[in-house]
Design a protein around this motif. Structure first.
Motif, PDB file in Angstrom:
ATOM      1  N   ALA A  91      37.530  45.897  40.293  1.00 30.58           N
ATOM      2  CA  ALA A  91      37.802  45.179  41.540  1.00 30.58           C
ATOM      3  C   ALA A  91      39.213  44.607  41.557  1.00 30.58           C
ATOM      4  O   ALA A  91      39.928  44.715  42.565  1.00 30.58           O
ATOM      5  N   LEU A  92      39.638  44.016  40.443  1.00 30.70           N
ATOM      6  CA  LEU A  92      40.965  43.411  40.410  1.00 30.70           C
ATOM      7  C   LEU A  92      42.060  44.466  40.452  1.00 30.70           C
ATOM      8  O   LEU A  92      43.079  44.294  41.143  1.00 30.70           O
ATOM      9  N   GLN A  93      41.873  45.575  39.744  1.00 22.96           N
ATOM     10  CA  GLN A  93      42.884  46.642  39.789  1.00 22.96           C
ATOM     11  C   GLN A  93      43.008  47.202  41.205  1.00 22.96           C
ATOM     12  O   GLN A  93      44.116  47.475  41.681  1.00 22.96           O
TER      13      GLN A  93
ATOM     14  N   ARG B 121      34.509  52.496  31.714  1.00 24.40           N
ATOM     15  CA  ARG B 121      33.133  52.012  31.751  1.00 24.40           C
ATOM     16  C   ARG B 121      32.642  51.902  33.200  1.00 24.40           C
ATOM     17  O   ARG B 121      31.486  52.225  33.498  1.00 24.40           O
ATOM     18  N   ALA B 122      33.519  51.433  34.073  1.00 21.94           N
ATOM     19  CA  ALA B 122      33.139  51.329  35.484  1.00 21.94           C
ATOM     20  C   ALA B 122      32.812  52.712  36.049  1.00 21.94           C
ATOM     21  O   ALA B 122      31.850  52.867  36.818  1.00 21.94           O
TER      22      ALA B 122
ATOM     23  N   GLY C 179      50.150  53.991  31.983  1.00 22.85           N
ATOM     24  CA  GLY C 179      50.848  52.729  31.757  1.00 22.85           C
ATOM     25  C   GLY C 179      49.931  51.525  31.679  1.00 22.85           C
ATOM     26  O   GLY C 179      50.382  50.428  31.348  1.00 22.85           O
ATOM     27  N   LEU C 180      48.652  51.721  31.969  1.00 18.29           N
ATOM     28  CA  LEU C 180      47.698  50.615  31.898  1.00 18.29           C
ATOM     29  C   LEU C 180      47.474  50.173  30.460  1.00 18.29           C
ATOM     30  O   LEU C 180      47.504  50.987  29.526  1.00 18.29           O
ATOM     31  N   HIS C 181      47.226  48.907  30.278  1.00 20.21           N
ATOM     32  CA  HIS C 181      46.840  48.384  28.973  1.00 20.21           C
ATOM     33  C   HIS C 181      45.560  49.084  28.520  1.00 20.21           C
ATOM     34  O   HIS C 181      44.686  49.406  29.328  1.00 20.21           O
ATOM     35  N   ARG C 182      45.453  49.321  27.233  1.00 15.57           N
ATOM     36  CA  ARG C 182      44.304  50.066  26.714  1.00 15.57           C
ATOM     37  C   ARG C 182      42.981  49.438  27.121  1.00 15.57           C
ATOM     38  O   ARG C 182      42.024  50.148  27.499  1.00 15.57           O
ATOM     39  N   SER C 183      42.885  48.110  27.074  1.00 18.45           N
ATOM     40  CA  SER C 183      41.629  47.451  27.425  1.00 18.45           C
ATOM     41  C   SER C 183      41.298  47.643  28.904  1.00 18.45           C
ATOM     42  O   SER C 183      40.129  47.738  29.272  1.00 18.45           O
ATOM     43  N   VAL C 184      42.336  47.705  29.756  1.00 18.06           N
ATOM     44  CA  VAL C 184      42.093  47.962  31.181  1.00 18.06           C
ATOM     45  C   VAL C 184      41.596  49.390  31.373  1.00 18.06           C
ATOM     46  O   VAL C 184      40.636  49.635  32.129  1.00 18.06           O
TER      47      VAL C 184
ATOM     48  N   ARG D 265      44.691  35.769  28.813  1.00 21.15           N
ATOM     49  CA  ARG D 265      44.765  37.057  28.113  1.00 21.15           C
ATOM     50  C   ARG D 265      44.383  38.197  29.057  1.00 21.15           C
ATOM     51  O   ARG D 265      45.004  39.272  29.067  1.00 21.15           O
ATOM     52  N   PHE D 266      43.359  37.972  29.885  1.00 20.09           N
ATOM     53  CA  PHE D 266      42.912  38.969  30.856  1.00 20.09           C
ATOM     54  C   PHE D 266      44.032  39.289  31.849  1.00 20.09           C
ATOM     55  O   PHE D 266      44.316  40.455  32.131  1.00 20.09           O
ATOM     56  N   PHE D 267      44.714  38.266  32.356  1.00 21.60           N
ATOM     57  CA  PHE D 267      45.792  38.478  33.323  1.00 21.60           C
ATOM     58  C   PHE D 267      46.962  39.243  32.698  1.00 21.60           C
ATOM     59  O   PHE D 267      47.590  40.082  33.355  1.00 21.60           O
ATOM     60  N   ARG D 268      47.262  38.945  31.449  1.00 16.60           N
ATOM     61  CA  ARG D 268      48.376  39.633  30.792  1.00 16.60           C
ATOM     62  C   ARG D 268      48.106  41.128  30.651  1.00 16.60           C
ATOM     63  O   ARG D 268      49.043  41.929  30.653  1.00 16.60           O
ATOM     64  N   GLN D 269      46.858  41.492  30.549  1.00 14.32           N
ATOM     65  CA  GLN D 269      46.522  42.906  30.419  1.00 14.32           C
ATOM     66  C   GLN D 269      46.885  43.704  31.671  1.00 14.32           C
ATOM     67  O   GLN D 269      47.060  44.921  31.603  1.00 14.32           O
ATOM     68  N   PHE D 270      47.012  43.017  32.807  1.00 18.74           N
ATOM     69  CA  PHE D 270      47.407  43.679  34.050  1.00 18.74           C
ATOM     70  C   PHE D 270      48.915  43.626  34.276  1.00 18.74           C
ATOM     71  O   PHE D 270      49.395  44.077  35.314  1.00 18.74           O
ATOM     72  N   GLY D 271      49.647  43.051  33.345  1.00 15.47           N
ATOM     73  CA  GLY D 271      51.093  42.982  33.465  1.00 15.47           C
ATOM     74  C   GLY D 271      51.613  41.638  33.917  1.00 15.47           C
ATOM     75  O   GLY D 271      52.815  41.492  34.169  1.00 15.47           O
TER      76      GLY D 271
END
Length: 353
Positions: free
Chosen positions: A265-267, A167-168, A156-161, A292-298
């Motif tokens: 870290a944020l996830q 990568r992490a 369910g995560l955004h593709r970019s996340v 935009r970054f925040f929207r990727q987390f829902g």
């Protein structure tokens, strides 16, 4: 109803705590311990009374810039006041009562020619301040309601996340919790420097104390993403109350911007927040890339109001000079805004309305 506005004394603090326990505007940022630290002991509390009953409150932070007396919003404090008790009755009755309370506060602030208040998102009425000569700006935060149910995980995560988390993992990044608070401050400084913005010397001055106080109250968690060599790539701190956890402070080292550390870290903190608070507030941003970054987390867009007044040319000139002065003081390692001496602050505070 006849209302009286006055500054609360120490004997009234239990009334403030009782107000905060039930108010729709309650949040960690209006708790007395928080306000004392972020204002360096300079907070004043106005109370609006219906006879002997405290029906609303308004925190103030008097300070001065270039000799101009001001009311500021403290650092790391996105929302503050006014704070109202739940108002019973039909819609027309509720709105009329709310108007009277806000009108009383607006009148009480008349002596302050330069002031700014950031309303809690639950308060969308600023008309009495408009009638008193204030201006209003709509600001935005991002929130996830019902966090435990709505937090994206796995597929369910955004593709970019997902890509950033991959990568992490490829970089063998791991999470370490509850590091030295100044590591989080340094991540913020590095992140802001990359954007050619100033990091806040005011925040750094009280950040360790605030972290310790929140940790003692079991309402803070910080986490960093580290590589096998012990280098910190990114780190954030969250705090929480009974309704929301808040993305309070942090950032990332620009050298590792593409490592996935910030997302990791944020996830991690979002998943931890789901265990302690019903919702999550990213504390918003008017910056396009951050939103935009925040929207990727829902995160979903949520508006709140900032009302302000600058009633003289001298104040507007001082505000223009302040921007220039901040740059100079930043390089000298000094603060740009001094709390008012107690006698001067007291002289500006109304005793009755």
């Amino acid at each position: 109803m006849p209302l009286t506005v006055r500054e609360l004394s120490a004997e009234d603090f239990t009334l403030w705590d009782g107000l905060l326990a039930t108010s729709p505007q309650r949040c960690i940022f209006a708790q007395r311990w928080w306000m004392e630290i972020v204002t360096r002991g300079g907070v004043q509390l106005l109370g609006c009374f219906d006879t002997d009953r405290l029906v609303a409150g308004l925190p103030l932070w008097p300070c001065a810039t270039f000799g101009v007396r001001r009311l500021r919003q403290p650092p790391l404090t996105p929302y503050w006041g006014p704070i109202l008790r739940p108002i019973p009755g039909k819609y027309a009755t509720r709105v009329s009562t709310e108007m009277e309370i806000l009108r009383a506060f607006a009148a009480a602030l008349t002596p302050w020619q330069d002031s700014m208040l950031a309303f809690h998102p639950s308060l969308d009425n600023w008309l009495p301040f408009h009638w008193s000569g204030y201006q209003q700006t709509t600001r935005y935060t991002y929130r996830i309601e019902a966090l435990a149910e709505n937090l994206p995980v796995g597929k369910g995560l955004h593709r970019s996340v997902r890509n950033a988390l991959n990568r992490a993992a490829n970089n063998q990044l791991t999470i370490k919790e509850m590091v030295d608070p100044m590591v989080i401050a340094e991540m913020s400084r590095l992140s802001m420097a990359r954007q050619e913005l100033q990091s806040s010397l005011e925040i750094r001055a009280f950040w360790s104390e605030l972290s310790q106080a929140a940790t003692q109250r079991n309402c803070l968690l910080n986490a960093v993403a580290m590589d096998p060599q012990g280098e910190v790539h990114a780190g954030y701190a969250i705090v929480w109350d009974d309704r929301y956890a808040y993305d309070l402070y942090g950032g990332g080292d620009p050298r590792y911007r593409d490592s996935g550390g910030g997302t990791l870290a944020l996830q991690h903190l979002l998943e931890a927040a789901a265990q302690v608070a019903p919702g999550f507030d990213f504390e918003g941003s008017m910056t396009e890339s951050i939103g935009r970054f925040f929207r990727q987390f829902g995160g979903e867009l949520t508006s709140f109001l900032a009302v302000s007044r600058a009633a003289s040319r001298r104040i507007n000139t001082a505000r223009s000079l302040q921007s220039w002065w901040q740059n100079r003081l930043h390089h000298e390692g000094k603060s740009n805004c001094a709390p008012l001496p107690a006698k001067e602050a007291q002289a500006q505070t109304p005793t009755a309305t």
